[in-house]
Design a protein around this motif. Sequence first.
Motif, mmCIF file in Angstrom:
data_model
loop_
_atom_site.group_PDB
_atom_site.id
_atom_site.type_symbol
_atom_site.label_atom_id
_atom_site.label_comp_id
_atom_site.label_asym_id
_atom_site.label_seq_id
_atom_site.Cartn_x
_atom_site.Cartn_y
_atom_site.Cartn_z
ATOM 1 N N ALA A 3 -2.132 9.585 -0.380
ATOM 2 C CA ALA A 3 -2.992 10.146 0.668
ATOM 3 C C ALA A 3 -2.268 11.250 1.426
ATOM 4 O O ALA A 3 -2.864 12.282 1.780
ATOM 5 N N ALA A 4 -0.977 11.056 1.670
ATOM 6 C CA ALA A 4 -0.196 12.072 2.386
ATOM 7 C C ALA A 4 -0.064 13.344 1.553
ATOM 8 O O ALA A 4 -0.133 14.462 2.080
ATOM 9 N N VAL A 5 0.135 13.172 0.254
ATOM 10 C CA VAL A 5 0.226 14.332 -0.647
ATOM 11 C C VAL A 5 -1.091 15.091 -0.651
ATOM 12 O O VAL A 5 -1.129 16.332 -0.589
ATOM 13 N N GLY A 50 0.803 -1.223 0.000
ATOM 14 C CA GLY A 50 0.000 0.000 0.000
ATOM 15 C C GLY A 50 0.834 1.269 0.000
ATOM 16 O O GLY A 50 0.318 2.357 0.295
ATOM 17 N N LEU A 51 2.123 1.155 -0.350
ATOM 18 C CA LEU A 51 3.032 2.301 -0.292
ATOM 19 C C LEU A 51 2.540 3.476 -1.131
ATOM 20 O O LEU A 51 2.459 4.608 -0.648
ATOM 21 N N ILE A 89 10.469 -3.497 -1.810
ATOM 22 C CA ILE A 89 9.427 -2.750 -2.507
ATOM 23 C C ILE A 89 8.782 -3.542 -3.631
ATOM 24 O O ILE A 89 9.434 -4.352 -4.299
ATOM 25 N N ASP A 90 7.497 -3.317 -3.816
ATOM 26 C CA ASP A 90 6.773 -3.883 -4.950
ATOM 27 C C ASP A 90 7.259 -3.167 -6.213
ATOM 28 O O ASP A 90 7.314 -1.941 -6.262
ATOM 29 N N ARG A 91 7.624 -3.920 -7.246
ATOM 30 C CA ARG A 91 8.220 -3.324 -8.445
ATOM 31 C C ARG A 91 7.277 -2.347 -9.139
ATOM 32 O O ARG A 91 7.712 -1.334 -9.685
ATOM 33 N N ASP A 92 5.980 -2.622 -9.129
ATOM 34 C CA ASP A 92 5.029 -1.692 -9.744
ATOM 35 C C ASP A 92 4.978 -0.381 -8.973
ATOM 36 O O ASP A 92 4.879 0.698 -9.558
ATOM 37 N N ASN A 93 5.051 -0.480 -7.642
ATOM 38 C CA ASN A 93 5.082 0.721 -6.803
ATOM 39 C C ASN A 93 6.310 1.567 -7.127
ATOM 40 O O ASN A 93 6.227 2.790 -7.263
#
Length: 383
Positions: A87-89, A80-81, A155-159
């Motif tokens: 969401a933070a932005v 969910g990175l 890390i997830d590569r798509d992320n």
Amino acid sequence: MVTAKNPFKPTAGARPPMLVGRAELREDFAESISNGAGAPGLLSIYSGPRGIGKTVMLGEIEDEAIEHGWMVISETATKGLVQRIGAAVQAAKEEFIEGPAGRRITGFTVGPFSLESSAPEKREMHWRRTLTELLQELNSHGTGLLITVDEIHAIDRDNLAEIAAVVQHMIREDLPIGLAFAGLPKAVEDLLNEGVSTFLRRAEKYDLHSASIEEVASAFRQTFSESGVVATEERIQQLAEATGGYPFLIQLVGYHVWSQAVRDGHEVTQKALTAGLAKARRRMGATVVESAYRSLSVIDQSYLLAMAEDEGPSKTSEIAQRLGVTQVYGGQYRLRLLAAGIIEVAGHGQVSFAVPTLREFLREQPGYKAVVHDPLGGVTSAD
């Protein structure tokens, strides 16, 4: 006046009172912020073995960014990175630009624009557009945004591809954004070589090494003196050498020797030194070393046990020989251990332990002699 609290912080990720051997890196980052959008240090990757201070280094540049009036989004590469960053932005944009009706302030942290709030739900939009609007506004105020991501090796590569694409677009637009990652060296290297983002290959890469013994001695000398604990130059040097310059061990040694010294009349006596070092090594073994070792497969553990026979760097050809396997086969274990940050390359065809006290820990294991004298103990699978 003697300090009431121990000045050392031997907890993983905790911010030590003195940044040993890292001041120059923070200064480099500060210079990049001053130079503005597109400065090389604003796209950085910090790598190094376990306990070398990667998380602490991210914390240092976050502090530097805040001191320059920048916003900071600090994250770890878990599921969910991208959604969390988005969401933070959005929250930062609402707080700094919009301040919508219905927002309720729940608390704030000291530092420019660092504010927690709860707001009504809004329709979703891709975070690239929101980020662009936020950065344009921050730019008009002479500030910017730093995003840090720890544990990038997981890390997830798509992320990763999405974050890189969005940040690259912001840089092309000459907007004030910084992106910093931290992770284990071999895993970071493999990640960048996978071609997920050629953009990230241009990042400034900082391989975090151990601090010099001189730097460690200077830090001990100052910290002990300021906290009212007496230590001779000889014992300061002994303390520094015992750490090997390894950041986490610096804190462990400092913490336990300082505590023992306070009990001995606020002086680093031989008794305090011996007892403190013993406690520090036990704690190092029980935290960093044992947890890293137990997480490995039996076959990878056997590679480490075979390395422990050497007093210094090990030749990979000799390790394969001890294990009774070919060099190609032994190379599979070596690569996994490099990726895990347990060992490191020590020259052509050589590897060494990346974590201090690991050799001593391995020699105390029940399987040490068995592996050295009975290679692999009949284990034939590399899985």
